[in-house]
Design a protein around this motif. Structure first.
Motif, PDB file in Angstrom:
ATOM      1  N   ARG A 297     -10.212  -2.223   6.711  1.00 43.14           N
ATOM      2  CA  ARG A 297      -8.744  -2.009   7.076  1.00 43.14           C
ATOM      3  C   ARG A 297      -8.599  -2.892   8.498  1.00 43.14           C
ATOM      4  O   ARG A 297      -7.673  -3.667   8.352  1.00 43.14           O
ATOM      5  CB  ARG A 297      -8.363  -0.760   7.487  1.00 43.14           C
TER       6      ARG A 297
ATOM      7  N   LEU B  58      -8.555  -6.450   7.624  1.00 40.61           N
ATOM      8  CA  LEU B  58      -7.333  -7.065   6.691  1.00 40.61           C
ATOM      9  C   LEU B  58      -6.220  -7.104   7.637  1.00 40.61           C
ATOM     10  O   LEU B  58      -5.266  -8.011   7.684  1.00 40.61           O
ATOM     11  CB  LEU B  58      -7.136  -6.120   5.809  1.00 40.61           C
TER      12      LEU B  58
ATOM     13  N   ILE C  33     -13.037  -5.991  -2.046  1.00 40.96           N
ATOM     14  CA  ILE C  33     -12.451  -5.949  -0.545  1.00 40.96           C
ATOM     15  C   ILE C  33     -12.721  -6.988   0.151  1.00 40.96           C
ATOM     16  O   ILE C  33     -11.991  -7.780   0.992  1.00 40.96           O
ATOM     17  CB  ILE C  33     -12.376  -4.602   0.231  1.00 40.96           C
TER      18      ILE C  33
ATOM     19  N   GLY D  63     -11.223 -10.283  -0.878  1.00 40.24           N
ATOM     20  CA  GLY D  63      -9.561 -10.262  -0.172  1.00 40.24           C
ATOM     21  C   GLY D  63      -9.713 -10.563   1.001  1.00 40.24           C
ATOM     22  O   GLY D  63      -8.884 -11.142   1.452  1.00 40.24           O
TER      23      GLY D  63
ATOM     24  N   VAL E 143      -5.056  -9.777  -2.028  1.00 37.90           N
ATOM     25  CA  VAL E 143      -4.497  -8.783  -2.893  1.00 37.90           C
ATOM     26  C   VAL E 143      -5.126  -7.670  -2.575  1.00 37.90           C
ATOM     27  O   VAL E 143      -5.161  -6.519  -3.491  1.00 37.90           O
ATOM     28  CB  VAL E 143      -5.372  -9.325  -4.025  1.00 37.90           C
ATOM     29  N   VAL E 144      -5.745  -7.302  -1.438  1.00 40.20           N
ATOM     30  CA  VAL E 144      -6.331  -5.933  -0.895  1.00 40.20           C
ATOM     31  C   VAL E 144      -5.188  -5.162  -0.173  1.00 40.20           C
ATOM     32  O   VAL E 144      -4.529  -5.674   0.494  1.00 40.20           O
ATOM     33  CB  VAL E 144      -7.497  -5.977  -0.280  1.00 40.20           C
ATOM     34  N   THR E 145      -4.664  -4.169  -0.752  1.00 39.31           N
ATOM     35  CA  THR E 145      -3.824  -3.186   0.028  1.00 39.31           C
ATOM     36  C   THR E 145      -4.747  -1.912   0.789  1.00 39.31           C
ATOM     37  O   THR E 145      -5.688  -1.819   0.217  1.00 39.31           O
ATOM     38  CB  THR E 145      -2.984  -2.469  -1.218  1.00 39.31           C
ATOM     39  N   PRO E 146      -3.951  -1.332   1.673  1.00 39.98           N
ATOM     40  CA  PRO E 146      -4.520  -0.230   2.183  1.00 39.98           C
ATOM     41  C   PRO E 146      -4.979   0.700   1.330  1.00 39.98           C
ATOM     42  O   PRO E 146      -5.822   1.374   1.685  1.00 39.98           O
ATOM     43  CB  PRO E 146      -3.361   0.041   3.211  1.00 39.98           C
ATOM     44  N   ARG E 147      -4.125   0.827   0.293  1.00 37.90           N
ATOM     45  CA  ARG E 147      -4.430   1.883  -0.708  1.00 37.90           C
ATOM     46  C   ARG E 147      -5.907   1.671  -1.368  1.00 37.90           C
ATOM     47  O   ARG E 147      -6.409   2.590  -1.550  1.00 37.90           O
ATOM     48  CB  ARG E 147      -3.266   1.716  -1.926  1.00 37.90           C
ATOM     49  N   ALA E 148      -6.361   0.520  -1.553  1.00 40.02           N
ATOM     50  CA  ALA E 148      -7.623   0.088  -1.965  1.00 40.02           C
ATOM     51  C   ALA E 148      -8.764   0.500  -1.109  1.00 40.02           C
ATOM     52  O   ALA E 148      -9.747   1.017  -1.506  1.00 40.02           O
ATOM     53  CB  ALA E 148      -7.505  -1.313  -2.078  1.00 40.02           C
ATOM     54  N   THR E 149      -8.572   0.334   0.160  1.00 42.17           N
ATOM     55  CA  THR E 149      -9.461   1.112   1.207  1.00 42.17           C
ATOM     56  C   THR E 149      -9.536   2.429   1.175  1.00 42.17           C
ATOM     57  O   THR E 149     -10.527   3.206   1.387  1.00 42.17           O
ATOM     58  CB  THR E 149      -9.244   0.196   2.656  1.00 42.17           C
TER      59      THR E 149
END
Length: 158
Positions: free
Chosen positions: A32, A35, A108, A111, A121-127
């Motif tokens: 996170r 990113l 991740i 990304g 393409v990585v969102t905080p939701r993915a982490t």
């Protein structure tokens, strides 16, 4: 021979599974941060290192059930319920790690790497999901550890 196998089983579990649980737990917040700050080379290097630790030590951790089976066989407890439950939970932990944690870490990392010039393409939701799967993995291992110590129905007095 049983004491030797048990000692190796416990040592390999500590040396191999311990780093995976710690590194996997540290990866989501580090990712996170990487990113959020794409130019931070130190955070990116830390994320890469944590992912590598997870991959390498997950491979080494295959020795844990191998020595566990050898120990259980020598102790004559292969049919005990606590051991069967431990085997099932260990297999489930391996599946969670191999199918849910490591691939998501790799995704991740791709990304984060792409953040230098391409769309991330990585969102905080993915982490957050990765953190959840990592927590499940860690909980499974904690449960197996407790079963190995308590051994319900054991006649050893432990």
């Amino acid at each position: 021979m049983t004491k030797f196998l048990l000692a190796v089983h416990v040592i390999v579990a500590i040396v191999a599974i311990g780093p995976v649980t710690v590194a996997a737990s540290m990866f989501p917040p580090t990712a996170r941060k990487a990113l959020a700050e794409p130019g931070d080379a130190q955070t990116l290097a830390t994320a890469r290192l944590l992912h590598r630790i997870c991959r390498v030590y997950a491979t080494v951790a295959v020795a844990v059930p191998a020595f566990g089976f050898a120990t259980a066989s020598n102790m004559g407890v292969l049919g005990d319920t606590w051991l069967i439950v431990s085997i099932v939970l260990t297999a489930l932990a391996a599946v969670v790690l191999a199918a849910l944690v490591l691939p998501r870490q790799a995704s991740i990392m791709e990304g984060i790497w792409d953040a230098g010039g391409r769309a991330v393409v990585v969102t905080p939701r993915a982490t957050a999901r990765l953190a959840m799967f990592t927590g499940i993995f860690n909980l499974l291992w904690a449960t197996v550890t407790i079963l190995m110590i308590i051994r319900p129905g054991s006649t050893t007095g432990a």
